[in-house]
Design a protein around this motif. Structure first.
Motif, PDB file in Angstrom:
ATOM      1  N   LEU A  96      47.617 -23.459  28.327  1.00  8.48           N
ATOM      2  CA  LEU A  96      47.790 -24.007  26.984  1.00  8.48           C
ATOM      3  C   LEU A  96      48.841 -25.119  26.965  1.00  8.48           C
ATOM      4  CD1 LEU A  96      47.550 -20.709  24.921  1.00  8.48           C
ATOM      5  CD2 LEU A  96      45.835 -22.522  25.097  1.00  8.48           C
ATOM      6  N   ALA A 109      47.316 -28.181  28.519  1.00  9.79           N
ATOM      7  CA  ALA A 109      46.328 -28.744  27.596  1.00  9.79           C
ATOM      8  C   ALA A 109      47.021 -29.600  26.550  1.00  9.79           C
ATOM      9  CB  ALA A 109      45.527 -27.630  26.932  1.00  9.79           C
ATOM     10  N   ASP A 110      48.129 -29.105  26.023  1.00  8.51           N
ATOM     11  CA  ASP A 110      48.888 -29.888  25.046  1.00  8.51           C
ATOM     12  C   ASP A 110      49.401 -31.181  25.667  1.00  8.51           C
ATOM     13  OD1 ASP A 110      48.465 -27.930  23.162  1.00  8.51           O
ATOM     14  OD2 ASP A 110      50.465 -27.033  23.369  1.00  8.51           O
ATOM     15  N   ALA A 165      41.751 -31.222  28.220  1.00  7.97           N
ATOM     16  CA  ALA A 165      42.549 -30.353  27.354  1.00  7.97           C
ATOM     17  C   ALA A 165      41.668 -29.284  26.714  1.00  7.97           C
ATOM     18  CB  ALA A 165      43.257 -31.180  26.287  1.00  7.97           C
ATOM     19  N   ARG A 215      40.787 -26.663  29.329  1.00  8.86           N
ATOM     20  CA  ARG A 215      41.908 -25.768  29.614  1.00  8.86           C
ATOM     21  C   ARG A 215      42.119 -24.773  28.479  1.00  8.86           C
ATOM     22  NH1 ARG A 215      46.009 -30.198  32.347  1.00  8.86           N
ATOM     23  NH2 ARG A 215      44.891 -30.286  34.342  1.00  8.86           N
ATOM     24  N   ARG A 216      41.975 -25.236  27.252  1.00  7.44           N
ATOM     25  CA  ARG A 216      42.117 -24.323  26.114  1.00  7.44           C
ATOM     26  C   ARG A 216      41.011 -23.264  26.119  1.00  7.44           C
ATOM     27  NH1 ARG A 216      43.508 -29.235  23.295  1.00  7.44           N
ATOM     28  NH2 ARG A 216      45.757 -29.225  22.968  1.00  7.44           N
ATOM     29  N   GLN A 217      39.797 -23.692  26.449  1.00  5.64           N
ATOM     30  CA  GLN A 217      38.682 -22.742  26.496  1.00  5.64           C
ATOM     31  C   GLN A 217      38.905 -21.695  27.580  1.00  5.64           C
ATOM     32  OE1 GLN A 217      36.041 -22.603  24.236  1.00  5.64           O
ATOM     33  NE2 GLN A 217      35.925 -20.601  25.196  1.00  5.64           N
ATOM     34  N   HIS A 254      41.523 -19.255  26.326  1.00  2.25           N
ATOM     35  CA  HIS A 254      40.978 -18.347  25.314  1.00  2.25           C
ATOM     36  C   HIS A 254      40.024 -17.332  25.934  1.00  2.25           C
ATOM     37  CE1 HIS A 254      42.945 -20.202  21.944  1.00  2.25           C
ATOM     38  NE2 HIS A 254      42.495 -21.390  22.312  1.00  2.25           N
TER      39      HIS A 254
END
Length: 58
Positions: A22, A25-26, A36, A39-41, A44
């Motif tokens: 996370l 990703a930011d 990004a 990476r967030r997926q 999660h």
């Protein structure tokens, strides 16, 4: 596809990996939005998998 991870720190290590995904990703959201989002997926999906684990006995 399923993956088996053996981490010495257990779920704490997975939580650290999720936090790192996370954070990175930011950090790349402006210059690489697709990366990004990926990476967030991943973060999660890993979090959801953790949520499905049985609660250890007390």
């Amino acid at each position: 596809m399923a993956v088996l991870l053996r981490l010495p720190g257990g779920t704490d290590d997975v939580a650290e990996i999720i936090d790192a995904l996370l954070s990175t990703a930011d950090g790349c959201a402006d210059r690489a939005p697709a990366l990004a989002a990926r990476r967030r997926q991943l973060a999660h999906d890993m979090g959801d998998a953790l949520d499905q684990l049985p609660t250890p006995p007390q």
